[in-house]
Design an enzyme around this catalytic site. Structure first.
Site, PDB file in Angstrom:
ATOM      1  CG  PHE A   1      -1.864  -1.041   1.399  1.00  0.00           C
ATOM      2  CD1 PHE A   1      -3.149  -0.910   0.901  1.00  0.00           C
ATOM      3  CD2 PHE A   1      -1.536  -2.219   2.071  1.00  0.00           C
ATOM      4  CE1 PHE A   1      -4.083  -1.933   1.052  1.00  0.00           C
ATOM      5  CE2 PHE A   1      -2.453  -3.237   2.225  1.00  0.00           C
ATOM      6  CZ  PHE A   1      -3.739  -3.092   1.710  1.00  0.00           C
ATOM      7  CG  ASP A   2       1.070   5.848  -1.702  1.00  0.00           C
ATOM      8  OD1 ASP A   2       2.194   6.110  -1.255  1.00  0.00           O
ATOM      9  OD2 ASP A   2       0.243   6.725  -2.002  1.00  0.00           O
TER      10      ASP A   2
END
Length: 674
Positions: free
Chosen positions: A362-363
């Site tokens: 995930f960013d």
């Protein structure tokens, strides 16, 4: 056809793309034997009166009636034979027409094999068997058409979401016009309860808009002046004026439909495998049928009629139709279901790979967090009125362009502090440190602890330093407020974690995802604070875009199938490198729709576990369908050994299997977003 050099059929979307010089009328004539109605892609479907079932299937019913009457006579009598022959011709006319064409082209598809089997049955005097095979085939075609229409209806329902007309104001006059006549810049009047016909920006009014059809969001979104609205969403209680920003063919819903149709035409890995398998499988079946027909009579004194009959039954049972349809019907259904739930999957290959994920990266900003800084703490250090101090700070910050300044201004607006009327004098931005300015006769300094440490008499005291360190350990950015060299307050700002992040990460682990990783350019302290709140299993901080890309590649070496979830713009390299690139907030962002393999239209992480669940269910159903199709064939072929395989059993094994795999694929419509 003369003048046509290529044609591509998109089975799932019921579309044909023709390359060459021809007309719609000529194409319709070419498809007349299948009663095909054609119309241009960008035109509305012609509204024709639907024929009643008996009229649409008159050949089938008449053929069935003739078989019933023939069965009342002696099977070998002339009357019975003529009735069976009539039933074969009436019920199998379209089958024979395409079957003979395919035989002449040496294209041994299902219809070609069926044609050979039925003609062969008639030649060896098995009139009743031939007629029953024709009627069973016709019944299965009707049922299969119904099943595929049900799958295609999921796309047609998307097409019907946006209204075809809208109320528009031009030159001071209001009138209703077709959406194709609406131009960019027109002002659209949207009344309470109406569907919005075009994408645009709100220029007047406000309302809660239900955009679940586009984004899958269950809660209506508040829309005010300047907010974007999408075609197909439903206006709530308010009257709005909307300035049209996109033509009807460029709207978000039009792009979604186009991408879904393209995705359904794209072959998934298992579908490509089945196609390759069928290419070799069909000639082998023809060879086996030929050997079954000639080897026993030639080598073992078998009865020619009996073994030719067995060979014809092998031809029928060997049709690979159930196998060939097993994957596309599942992919078409799953992609349609995903689109209805606000998840845009851009191809069967991505759907299959989503079901095999072992790690999800995930960013941080805008993915696990909201992407908008919020004031989390306002700590007074001197005996000052909090509201009055906030008003002065907000008045100063309102002059700044910094994102953290915007957070303080939003805080003041939320609590209703009047700050806009305050006079600011001698305002100056101190690059990289903060700002200063005079309010109500006092000079204020707002900025980093290091900046205020230089300004405040004797520096920042240890009690305040301890508090600053504690807030920073929680991943917050701390600003210090001072006036006339006195310390007044600490303001902590943080990009807050989405409420759904922890629940989504936990759900992914439950679904068997081995590793969840947060990738961020932030410092380790902030990353640790956000990562622990989100519940991810690993945290990588201080990363540049190229380092995110390198990390995704190393994850793939360790875990195989890896997904990257980001905003589709600054995470583009990592999204492209991942097995599946998933963009947040596809609705309205062209970049997300174009760069990602999967787009979560509502900017809602909770759609991620649903997509994995749907993908895994799709994989399971595809495997069931392939195993069942091949298993039924093998079982039926084993009946050849004792000579028990009949044309009836063969047609049930083949058409029955086709229907079962189609209906099994349609179960994917029932997978819900929970």
């Amino acid at each position: 056809m003369d003048g046509v050099f290529d044609a591509k059929v998109n089975f799932g979307a019921s579309k044909i793309t023709v390359y060459g010089n021809t007309s719609m009328e000529e194409l319709e004539r070419a498809g007349a034997f299948e009663n095909l109605r054609l119309f241009p892609d960008n035109a509305e479907a012609p509204v024709g009166k639907k024929k009643p079932f008996w009229q649409e299937n008159a050949n089938l019913l008449l053929s069935g009636a003739m078989i019933i009457v023939a069965s009342l006579y002696d099977e070998k009598s002339v009357t019975a034979i003529l009735l069976f022959l009539g039933a074969i011709f009436i019920g199998g006319y379209t089958l024979f027409k395409s079957g003979i064409k395919n035989l002449l082209r040496l294209d041994f598809d299902m219809r070609a094999l069926m044609t050979v089997a039925i003609i062969g049955a008639a030649i060896i005097g098995e009139w009743s068997e031939g007629a029953v095979v024709v009627i069973l085939f016709a019944i299965s075609e009707v049922l299969e058409r119904y099943s595929m229409d049900k799958a295609r209806a999921s796309i047609r329902s998307l097409m019907d979401i946006a209204p075809k007309e809208a109320l528009v104001r031009r030159n001071g006059r209001e009138f209703t016009i077709h959406v194709k006549e609406i131009e960019v810049g027109d002002i659209m009047i949207v009344k309470p309860g109406e569907k919005i016909a075009m994408d645009g920006d709100v220029t007047a009014g406000s309302s809660a808009v239900n955009q679940s059809a586009i984004t899958g969001e269950s809660v209506p979104a508040e829309k005010n002046v300047g907010n974007e609205v999408f075609a197909g969403s439903i206006n709530g209680e308010g009257l709005m004026e909307v300035k049209v920003t996109k033509l009807v063919e460029d709207s978000t819903i039009a792009k979604i439909i186009h991408l879904v149709e393209e995705a359904q035409a794209e072959k998934a890995p298992s579908q490509a495998f089945v196609d390759r398998f069928a290419k070799y499988y069909t000639p082998i079946i023809i060879l086996v049928a030929f050997l079954v027909a000639i080897v026993p009579p030639l080598l073992f004194n078998g009865d020619w009629n009996e073994w030719i009959y067995q060979g014809l039954a092998v031809l029928v049972v060997g049709c690979p139709c159930a196998l060939v349809i097993s994957t596309p019907v599942s992919i078409v259904t799953a992609i349609g279901n995903a689109a209805k739930n606000g998840v845009l999957v851009k191809g069967g290959v991505h759907l299959e790979e989503m079901g095999m994920l072992k790690a999800v990266a995930f960013d941080k900003t805008g993915t696990l967090t909201k992407g908008v800084p919020e004031v989390t703490d306002f700590v007074l250090l001197a005996g000052t009125d909090e509201r009055k101090l906030l008003a002065k700070v907000a008045a100063l910050e309102n002059k700044s362009q910094h994102p953290l300044a915007a957070a303080i201004v939003r805080k003041a607006e939320t609590v209703g502090v009047p700050f806009r009327q305050k006079q600011i004098e001698a305002f100056a931005s101190v690059t990289g440190k903060g700002l200063k300015g005079a309010v109500d006769g006092a000079t204020f300094h707002i900025g980093s602890p290091a900046y205020l440490n230089e300004i405040v008499d004797g520096g920042i005291p240890s009690s305040a330093s301890d508090k600053i360190a504690a807030l920073q350990a929680e991943g917050k950015t701390v600003m210090v407020v001072g006036a006339d060299a006195n310390l007044l307050a600490l303001i902590a700002v943080a990009d807050e974690v989405r409420e759904s992040s922890r629940e989504v990460v936990a759900r992914l682990h439950e679904l068997g995802v081995e590793k969840t990783i947060m990738l961020t350019g932030d410092n380790r302290g902030t990353a640790q604070a956000i990562g622990s709140l989100a519940g991810v299993s690993d945290i990588q901080s201080d990363l540049l875009p190229e380092e995110k890309l390198a990390f995704i590649k190393s994850l793939q070496k360790d875990h195989g199938k890896v997904a990257m979830v980001g905003d589709g713009i600054n995470d583009a390299p990592a999204l492209a490198a991942a097995t599946v690139g998933i963009a947040m907030g596809g609705a309205g962002t062209d970049t997300a729709l174009e760069t990602a393999d999967i787009a979560l239209m509502a900017d809602d992480l909770k759609k991620l576990p649903f997509t994995i669940k749907l993908s895994r269910k799709t994989l399971a159903i595809i495997k069931q369908n392939i195993a069942f199709s091949i298993g039924v064939k093998l079982l039926a072929l084993l009946l050849v050994i004792p000579g028990w395989l009949t044309l009836w059993i063969a047609i049930f094994a083949d058409m029955g299997a086709t229907l079962i795999v189609t209906l099994n694929g349609l179960r994917l419509l029932r997978v819900k977003d929970k």
